[in-house]
Motif scaffolding. Structure first.
Motif, PDB file in Angstrom:
ATOM      1  N   LEU A 507       0.829  -1.205   0.000  1.00  0.00           N
ATOM      2  CA  LEU A 507       0.000   0.000   0.000  1.00  0.00           C
ATOM      3  C   LEU A 507       0.864   1.256   0.000  1.00  0.00           C
ATOM      4  O   LEU A 507       0.542   2.248  -0.660  1.00  0.00           O
ATOM      5  CB  LEU A 507      -0.942   0.005   1.218  1.00  0.00           C
ATOM      6  CG  LEU A 507      -2.133  -0.964   1.172  1.00  0.00           C
ATOM      7  CD1 LEU A 507      -2.905  -0.919   2.478  1.00  0.00           C
ATOM      8  CD2 LEU A 507      -3.061  -0.626   0.002  1.00  0.00           C
ATOM      9  N   LYS A 508       1.974   1.216   0.734  1.00  0.00           N
ATOM     10  CA  LYS A 508       2.903   2.351   0.783  1.00  0.00           C
ATOM     11  C   LYS A 508       3.525   2.592  -0.594  1.00  0.00           C
ATOM     12  O   LYS A 508       3.630   3.740  -1.056  1.00  0.00           O
ATOM     13  CB  LYS A 508       3.993   2.074   1.820  1.00  0.00           C
ATOM     14  CG  LYS A 508       4.853   3.267   2.173  1.00  0.00           C
ATOM     15  CD  LYS A 508       4.076   4.289   2.969  1.00  0.00           C
ATOM     16  CE  LYS A 508       4.972   5.467   3.364  1.00  0.00           C
ATOM     17  NZ  LYS A 508       4.171   6.584   3.921  1.00  0.00           N
ATOM     18  N   ASP A 511       0.913   4.065  -2.810  1.00  0.00           N
ATOM     19  CA  ASP A 511       0.659   5.451  -2.415  1.00  0.00           C
ATOM     20  C   ASP A 511       1.711   6.390  -3.006  1.00  0.00           C
ATOM     21  O   ASP A 511       1.388   7.465  -3.518  1.00  0.00           O
ATOM     22  CB  ASP A 511       0.642   5.547  -0.888  1.00  0.00           C
ATOM     23  CG  ASP A 511       0.216   6.933  -0.408  1.00  0.00           C
ATOM     24  OD1 ASP A 511      -0.973   7.256  -0.548  1.00  0.00           O
ATOM     25  OD2 ASP A 511       1.080   7.685   0.073  1.00  0.00           O
ATOM     26  N   GLU A 512       2.956   5.968  -2.936  1.00  0.00           N
ATOM     27  CA  GLU A 512       4.050   6.792  -3.469  1.00  0.00           C
ATOM     28  C   GLU A 512       3.908   6.977  -4.982  1.00  0.00           C
ATOM     29  O   GLU A 512       4.094   8.078  -5.508  1.00  0.00           O
ATOM     30  CB  GLU A 512       5.396   6.159  -3.129  1.00  0.00           C
ATOM     31  CG  GLU A 512       5.737   6.245  -1.644  1.00  0.00           C
ATOM     32  CD  GLU A 512       6.964   5.420  -1.269  1.00  0.00           C
ATOM     33  OE1 GLU A 512       7.557   4.787  -2.191  1.00  0.00           O
ATOM     34  OE2 GLU A 512       7.332   5.384  -0.077  1.00  0.00           O
ATOM     35  N   ARG A 515       0.949   9.336  -5.836  1.00  0.00           N
ATOM     36  CA  ARG A 515       1.251  10.754  -5.605  1.00  0.00           C
ATOM     37  C   ARG A 515       2.099  11.322  -6.744  1.00  0.00           C
ATOM     38  O   ARG A 515       1.956  12.489  -7.119  1.00  0.00           O
ATOM     39  CB  ARG A 515       1.938  10.935  -4.260  1.00  0.00           C
ATOM     40  CG  ARG A 515       0.983  10.718  -3.071  1.00  0.00           C
ATOM     41  CD  ARG A 515       1.677  10.835  -1.726  1.00  0.00           C
ATOM     42  NE  ARG A 515       0.818  10.426  -0.634  1.00  0.00           N
ATOM     43  CZ  ARG A 515       0.015  11.232   0.073  1.00  0.00           C
ATOM     44  NH1 ARG A 515      -0.028  12.523  -0.231  1.00  0.00           N
ATOM     45  NH2 ARG A 515      -0.741  10.767   1.053  1.00  0.00           N
ATOM     46  N   TYR A 519      -2.055  12.078  -7.401  1.00  0.00           N
ATOM     47  CA  TYR A 519      -3.062  11.747  -6.377  1.00  0.00           C
ATOM     48  C   TYR A 519      -2.971  12.694  -5.182  1.00  0.00           C
ATOM     49  O   TYR A 519      -1.896  12.917  -4.627  1.00  0.00           O
ATOM     50  CB  TYR A 519      -2.856  10.302  -5.904  1.00  0.00           C
ATOM     51  CG  TYR A 519      -3.555   9.946  -4.606  1.00  0.00           C
ATOM     52  CD1 TYR A 519      -4.944   9.996  -4.499  1.00  0.00           C
ATOM     53  CD2 TYR A 519      -2.815   9.567  -3.481  1.00  0.00           C
ATOM     54  CE1 TYR A 519      -5.579   9.657  -3.318  1.00  0.00           C
ATOM     55  CE2 TYR A 519      -3.440   9.233  -2.291  1.00  0.00           C
ATOM     56  CZ  TYR A 519      -4.824   9.275  -2.208  1.00  0.00           C
ATOM     57  OH  TYR A 519      -5.450   8.940  -1.035  1.00  0.00           O
ATOM     58  N   PRO A 521      -5.043  13.049  -1.543  1.00  0.00           N
ATOM     59  CA  PRO A 521      -6.074  12.406  -0.715  1.00  0.00           C
ATOM     60  C   PRO A 521      -7.277  13.316  -0.490  1.00  0.00           C
ATOM     61  O   PRO A 521      -7.139  14.505  -0.227  1.00  0.00           O
ATOM     62  CB  PRO A 521      -5.345  12.127   0.608  1.00  0.00           C
ATOM     63  CG  PRO A 521      -3.901  12.059   0.231  1.00  0.00           C
ATOM     64  CD  PRO A 521      -3.718  13.054  -0.877  1.00  0.00           C
ATOM     65  N   GLU A 536      -5.397  11.329   6.654  1.00  0.00           N
ATOM     66  CA  GLU A 536      -4.872  10.528   5.554  1.00  0.00           C
ATOM     67  C   GLU A 536      -4.512   9.121   6.018  1.00  0.00           C
ATOM     68  O   GLU A 536      -4.706   8.138   5.294  1.00  0.00           O
ATOM     69  CB  GLU A 536      -3.650  11.211   4.934  1.00  0.00           C
ATOM     70  CG  GLU A 536      -3.995  12.493   4.189  1.00  0.00           C
ATOM     71  CD  GLU A 536      -2.780  13.164   3.571  1.00  0.00           C
ATOM     72  OE1 GLU A 536      -1.736  12.473   3.428  1.00  0.00           O
ATOM     73  OE2 GLU A 536      -2.856  14.359   3.223  1.00  0.00           O
ATOM     74  N   PHE A 540      -5.893   5.501   4.685  1.00  0.00           N
ATOM     75  CA  PHE A 540      -4.910   4.525   4.237  1.00  0.00           C
ATOM     76  C   PHE A 540      -5.316   3.107   4.659  1.00  0.00           C
ATOM     77  O   PHE A 540      -5.016   2.132   3.964  1.00  0.00           O
ATOM     78  CB  PHE A 540      -3.529   4.884   4.814  1.00  0.00           C
ATOM     79  CG  PHE A 540      -2.394   4.047   4.302  1.00  0.00           C
ATOM     80  CD1 PHE A 540      -1.753   4.384   3.134  1.00  0.00           C
ATOM     81  CD2 PHE A 540      -1.972   2.919   5.002  1.00  0.00           C
ATOM     82  CE1 PHE A 540      -0.688   3.621   2.662  1.00  0.00           C
ATOM     83  CE2 PHE A 540      -0.917   2.152   4.547  1.00  0.00           C
ATOM     84  CZ  PHE A 540      -0.275   2.501   3.369  1.00  0.00           C
ATOM     85  N   ARG A 545      -8.913  -1.119   0.626  1.00  0.00           N
ATOM     86  CA  ARG A 545      -7.492  -1.045   0.264  1.00  0.00           C
ATOM     87  C   ARG A 545      -6.738  -2.258   0.794  1.00  0.00           C
ATOM     88  O   ARG A 545      -5.858  -2.811   0.115  1.00  0.00           O
ATOM     89  CB  ARG A 545      -6.873   0.238   0.827  1.00  0.00           C
ATOM     90  CG  ARG A 545      -7.548   1.495   0.331  1.00  0.00           C
ATOM     91  CD  ARG A 545      -6.721   2.713   0.660  1.00  0.00           C
ATOM     92  NE  ARG A 545      -7.532   3.914   0.613  1.00  0.00           N
ATOM     93  CZ  ARG A 545      -7.044   5.134   0.625  1.00  0.00           C
ATOM     94  NH1 ARG A 545      -5.746   5.329   0.693  1.00  0.00           N
ATOM     95  NH2 ARG A 545      -7.842   6.180   0.584  1.00  0.00           N
ATOM     96  N   VAL A 576      -8.384   6.063  -5.360  1.00  0.00           N
ATOM     97  CA  VAL A 576      -7.246   5.146  -5.178  1.00  0.00           C
ATOM     98  C   VAL A 576      -7.396   3.911  -6.053  1.00  0.00           C
ATOM     99  O   VAL A 576      -6.436   3.458  -6.689  1.00  0.00           O
ATOM    100  CB  VAL A 576      -7.105   4.752  -3.689  1.00  0.00           C
ATOM    101  CG1 VAL A 576      -6.174   3.559  -3.517  1.00  0.00           C
ATOM    102  CG2 VAL A 576      -6.615   5.931  -2.873  1.00  0.00           C
TER     103      VAL A 576
END
Length: 610
Positions: A507-508, A511-512, A515, A519, A521, A536, A540, A545, A576
């Motif tokens: 997920l990290k 997320d990176e 962005r 993206y 949030p 946020e 997460f 997710r 997402v």
């Protein structure tokens, strides 16, 4: 021809449902002058009723110069079999008032059955009271009918009292009681009763399993089905298969549904229409529309349920053009649509903005097919107007339709006002919605955002305070992912899964990458007073997710990720999932509380309106 022989032939026609032969016998009886002889008139009424010729039965009954309780039992039973229970009940007073006859046990059984069909508890109780005061109060057949009536009316304890009063219980009374407990969600008592039977048969197991499916105990239903198979109960009737297919559909267990489909084929029930219809519905609800269409195409003689199942399935998945094309094909084959068909069609129109087509279909439903629109039809029409920006027409519909709009209807209009930037109407609708004291937590999120957009901070504060109270009763969000031989359920914020470290890392990483692709949030759904970073972090750990990450880690590469969520997908998770599908180059299908979302190539089939 002797009277006894004619009597035997009439009973044979009734049992085997041979209307042509029965009419020929009737003609012969008239020719021989035996039309009023002994039991022949009553048996003629019974024969016509059991052969589905209710008008002939009524004509003959009305012409009878002398009617007895058997005559009345025959005509009342005929109306029940013709699915006219209201007529059964409206006829009965004439038995007392015109023929001056008192009901016998057969008449009581017919009356109770009519009350059961209509779910008419008040009348059922009156019939029960009259039965208790009658000379037939010990009749076990009537008592079995009372068990069924009370069970279908949801008064299970009264059903049990009637059941316990039966001196000689048979499989019918046991099955009715088991079904009553199961449909009311009282699974322990239902299972205990089945275990108490001397010999459970397919019909008692079917009553238990189908009842549990209806009351939402789908996993218990599956476990009991497996137990039934292990006990060697032969499946000679396919109804139980349609029930267990329905269980697969309800909790979107695609692989289990496929296994049941294989069993259907192995047992030779592929030609059963209601099993095939259940399979079409199951595949659609499990998000495999290709399998749904393939199963539909394999049905030899399609009925309105077959067509409606595939039309609604296509509509739910955003395939509006296919749904409308199927409808045209259906009508061309001579099959008339029903109320559910039009729900799917208007829903389909709302996905592609076909306002004129939707209006035409609504009008056609009323004028061409004489169907009465329900609240659901008006809600679908509201959704169509709202999606397409016809907000004045949508609000007018809410204020003029013959039903009191529910919370969901007003929330849909408020969501449309926000989407189309109509702050003035949005404020008016939000104030009205707040006065309704809504129960759905997602409605409060919508209200908070609407008031914030109008800079009505006092109302925002009021909504947040109410939301704090609602939080106590708020249903926890969870998502389920089906991976064939295993399925996993994730709750929002859960950190107990053995693969939690790998899930967090994936997920990290996503997320990176998101962005980098733009993206940002959307924390508007987090109503708690906390720092942006904490908001946020809450997003997460949303359940969908977690399910997505688990699916990407465990599923066969390249396969569709299928997730079922019990609540509406929040706005941020929707963003997402679009990003994630594009990054990993996988199709992601999410079934939430509102609709299906097919995420592919950075887009969603709902067109960002749900």
């Amino acid at each position: 021809m002797p009277c006894s022989h004619l009597l035997h032939q009439l009973q044979l026609c009734a049992r085997r449902q041979l209307p042509s032969h029965g009419k020929a016998l009737h003609a012969n009886i008239i020719k021989t002058g035996l039309r009023q002889s002994g039991p022949l008139p009553n048996n003629l009424v019974d024969m016509y009723g059991k052969c589905g010729l209710i008008l002939d039965a009524v004509k003959l009954f009305d012409e009878m110069p002398h009617r007895d309780p058997v005559s009345w039992a025959s005509i009342l039973t005929a109306h029940n079999q013709a699915k006219l229970p209201h007529k059964t009940l409206s006829l009965f007073p004439d038995m007392l008032g015109i023929d001056w006859l008192q009901p016998d046990h057969f008449v009581f059984a017919s009356l109770v059955k009519a009350c059961a069909s209509l779910g008419c508890l008040r009348l059922g109780k009156q019939v029960h009271a009259q039965f208790v005061l009658s000379p037939f109060s010990d009749d076990d057949v009537v008592k079995s009918s009372l068990v069924d009536m009370y069970a279908k009316c949801g008064v299970v304890d009264s059903a049990r009292l009637a059941f316990d009063s039966i001196s000689c219980k048979n499989s019918v009374s046991w099955t009715a009681m088991i079904s009553g407990y199961a449909r009311s969600g009282r699974k322990s008592e239902a299972i205990e009763l089945l275990r108490g039977m001397q010999e459970g048969n397919l019909f008692s197991w079917t009553a238990l399993i189908s009842g549990l499916v209806q009351s939402g105990h789908w996993i218990d239903a599956f476990n009991l089905f497996i137990e039934m198979r292990r006990e060697g109960i032969d499946i000679v009737d396919p109804f139980i298969l349609s029930s267990i297919i329905g269980a697969s559909a309800n909790f979107a267990a695609l692989e289990l549904g496929k296994q049941v489909h294989c069993l259907v084929l192995a047992l030779g029930f592929a030609s059963s229409l209601f099993v095939s219809n259940a399979l079409v519905d199951m595949y659609a609800k499990c998000s495999d529309v290709i399998a749904a269409k393939s199963t539909f195409d394999s049905i030899y003689r399609k009925d309105v349920v077959s067509w409606t199942s595939i039309i609604v399935g296509m509509a739910q998945h955003g395939r509006a053009e296919e749904a409308l094309s199927l409808y045209d094909h259906m009508v061309s084959t001579g099959i008339n649509p029903n109320e559910v068909t039009f729900v799917g069609l208007i829903y389909a129109c709302s996905h592609v903005g076909l306002v004129s087509k939707g209006r035409h279909l609504f009008k056609s439903m009323v004028e061409d097919y004489r169907l009465s629109p329900s609240l659901q039809h008006y809600t679908c029409l509201l959704d169509l107007f709202s999606r397409s920006g016809h907000l004045d027409e949508a609000e007018n519909l809410l204020n003029t339709m013959p039903f009191k709009p529910d919370e969901a209807a007003w929330a849909a209009l408020l969501s449309a006002c926000k989407r189309h930037g109509n702050t003035k109407m949005g404020t008016r609708v939000a104030n009205h919605l707040l006065s309704l004291e809504p129960q759905d937590p997602s409605t409060y999120i919508l209200l908070s955002n609407a008031f914030a957009g109008a800079a009505m901070w006092e109302n925002v504060s009021k909504v947040r305070k109410l939301m704090a109270v609602m939080e106590i009763e708020k249903e926890p969000g969870y998502s389920c992912i089906d991976l064939g031989k295993e399925s996993q359920v994730f709750y929002a914020g859960e950190s107990s899964n053995p693969k939690k470290d790998q899930i967090f890392a994936l997920l990290k990483e996503l997320d990176e990458e998101m962005r980098k692709r733009g993206y940002i949030p959307d924390t508007s759904s987090v109503l708690h007073d906390m720092e942006q970073q904490e908001k946020e972090r809450q997003l997460f750990w949303h359940s969908e997710r977690l399910a997505l990450a688990y699916g990407l880690l465990k599923a066969v590469p390249g396969t569709v990720i299928r997730i079922v969520k019990n609540l509406r997908v929040c706005g941020d998770c929707h963003i997402v999932l679009k990003f994630a599908g594009s990054i990993v180059e996988r199709e992601i299908v999410v079934r939430d509380a509102n609709r299906f979302h097919h995420f592919k190539d950075g887009r969603c089939s709902c067109n960002d309106f749900w």
